[in-house]
Design an enzyme around this catalytic site. Structure first.
Site, PDB file in Angstrom:
ATOM      1  N   CYS A 116      75.894  61.928  30.851  1.00 39.10           N
ATOM      2  CA  CYS A 116      75.953  62.106  29.444  1.00 39.10           C
ATOM      3  C   CYS A 116      77.229  61.595  28.700  1.00 39.10           C
ATOM      4  O   CYS A 116      77.273  60.248  28.677  1.00 39.10           O
ATOM      5  CB  CYS A 116      75.933  63.811  29.036  1.00 39.10           C
ATOM      6  SG  CYS A 116      75.520  64.040  27.389  1.00 39.10           S
ATOM      7  N   HIS A 216      71.201  65.078  31.742  1.00 42.98           N
ATOM      8  CA  HIS A 216      71.830  65.920  32.738  1.00 42.98           C
ATOM      9  C   HIS A 216      71.139  66.120  33.977  1.00 42.98           C
ATOM     10  O   HIS A 216      70.416  67.297  34.125  1.00 42.98           O
ATOM     11  CB  HIS A 216      72.144  67.346  31.861  1.00 42.98           C
ATOM     12  CG  HIS A 216      73.168  67.008  30.803  1.00 42.98           C
ATOM     13  ND1 HIS A 216      74.463  67.048  31.375  1.00 42.98           N
ATOM     14  CD2 HIS A 216      73.134  66.919  29.756  1.00 42.98           C
ATOM     15  CE1 HIS A 216      75.190  66.974  30.110  1.00 42.98           C
ATOM     16  NE2 HIS A 216      74.478  66.731  29.062  1.00 42.98           N
ATOM     17  N   GLU A 218      72.162  67.456  36.589  1.00 41.10           N
ATOM     18  CA  GLU A 218      72.722  68.652  37.272  1.00 41.10           C
ATOM     19  C   GLU A 218      72.286  69.826  36.605  1.00 41.10           C
ATOM     20  O   GLU A 218      72.413  70.888  36.944  1.00 41.10           O
ATOM     21  CB  GLU A 218      74.148  68.463  37.022  1.00 41.10           C
ATOM     22  CG  GLU A 218      74.740  68.713  35.869  1.00 41.10           C
ATOM     23  CD  GLU A 218      74.922  67.797  34.785  1.00 41.10           C
ATOM     24  OE1 GLU A 218      75.703  67.969  33.701  1.00 41.10           O
ATOM     25  OE2 GLU A 218      73.972  66.900  34.981  1.00 41.10           O
TER      26      GLU A 218
END
Length: 249
Positions: A116, A216, A218
């Site tokens: 990001c 993202h 994660e």
């Protein structure tokens, strides 16, 4: 000995934005946990807590770098102005430190992944610019609580890109939450993935092991294999570098 990775976030302190801070910390912790499960020895650092020189020193012996998401980059670093829609607080010390990490990674051929904001840091570090605000819609949910801001959309990974080889497919589903994007690409960077609206969602360096993804991996709702595959790619890049230069091992 396990390879060492520095997970570098913006700051550990956002007393004025507790809900946002909690969300960012959740994502940062998930990335650090994924790295540990992937066989890395993890150092988690906040760039705003150190001078750029201190951040470089603290990561000097790391084998790879992971730059996480967070606030907008201070426009002074890419020649932009302030007062744009959606502008967040800026952490200029963190910006400078993370930019220094990218430039050193380029010099040393250290594997580096930016997530990001991390992608945008890569771009700015190499002389690129930022679109300061994109229209609401595909890349984030608006007017919702912070826990609902991530939005799912498709990304097409470009033929011939290292990212496409790493993830093993041409099209992927991602979770994103950004209001800025890359504009002019920095020196040596090429697009590696694009969204349905044409925005560049991933970049990689044409010769150095530097990759940025605007989404993202994660995030809890991201495909479970995405971040492990990206981290495994860093290990592969590290192994290739050690074969090329045994003295660097």
């Amino acid at each position: 000995m396990a390879p060492r990775i520095a997970v570098v976030e913006v700051t550990r302190h956002r007393p004025d934005r507790p809900a946002y801070h909690a969300k960012v910390q959740l994502l940062n912790a998930a990335a650090a946990d994924a790295a540990e499960h992937g066989g890395w020895s993890v150092s988690r650092l906040a760039a705003a807590d150190r001078t750029p020189a201190e951040l470089l020193a603290a990561t000097d012996d790391c084998d790879a770098i992971l730059i996480m998401g967070g606030e907008d980059i201070d426009p002074r670093f890419y020649g932009g102005g302030t007062g744009y829609p959606g502008e967040t607080r800026h952490f200029a010390v963190a910006d400078a430190g993370q930019i220094a990490l990218v430039r050193r990674a380029l010099d040393r051929a250290t594997p580096l992944l930016g997530i990001c904001r991390g992608l945008q840091i890569i771009n700015v570090a190499l002389g690129g610019t930022i679109v300061q605000h994109i229209e609401e819609g595909l890349h984030r949910n608006v007017d919702v609580p912070i826990d609902q801001i991530l939005r799912e959309h498709a990304v097409r990974l470009l033929p011939g890109s290292s990212l496409r080889r790493s993830l093993g497919q041409a099209g992927i589903s991602v979770q994103s939450a950004h209001h800025q994007s890359v504009d002019r690409l920095g020196a040596g960077l090429v697009p590696a993935g694009v969204a349905p609206d044409g925005l560049v969602e991933a970049v990689e360096h044409e010769s150095a092991p530097i990759t940025g993804v605007q989404w993202h991996p994660e995030a809890p709702d991201s495909p479970a294999e995405q971040l492990p595959l990206l981290l495994a790619a860093l290990q592969s890049q590290l192994a290739e570098a050690r074969v090329a230069d045994p003295l660097a091992a």
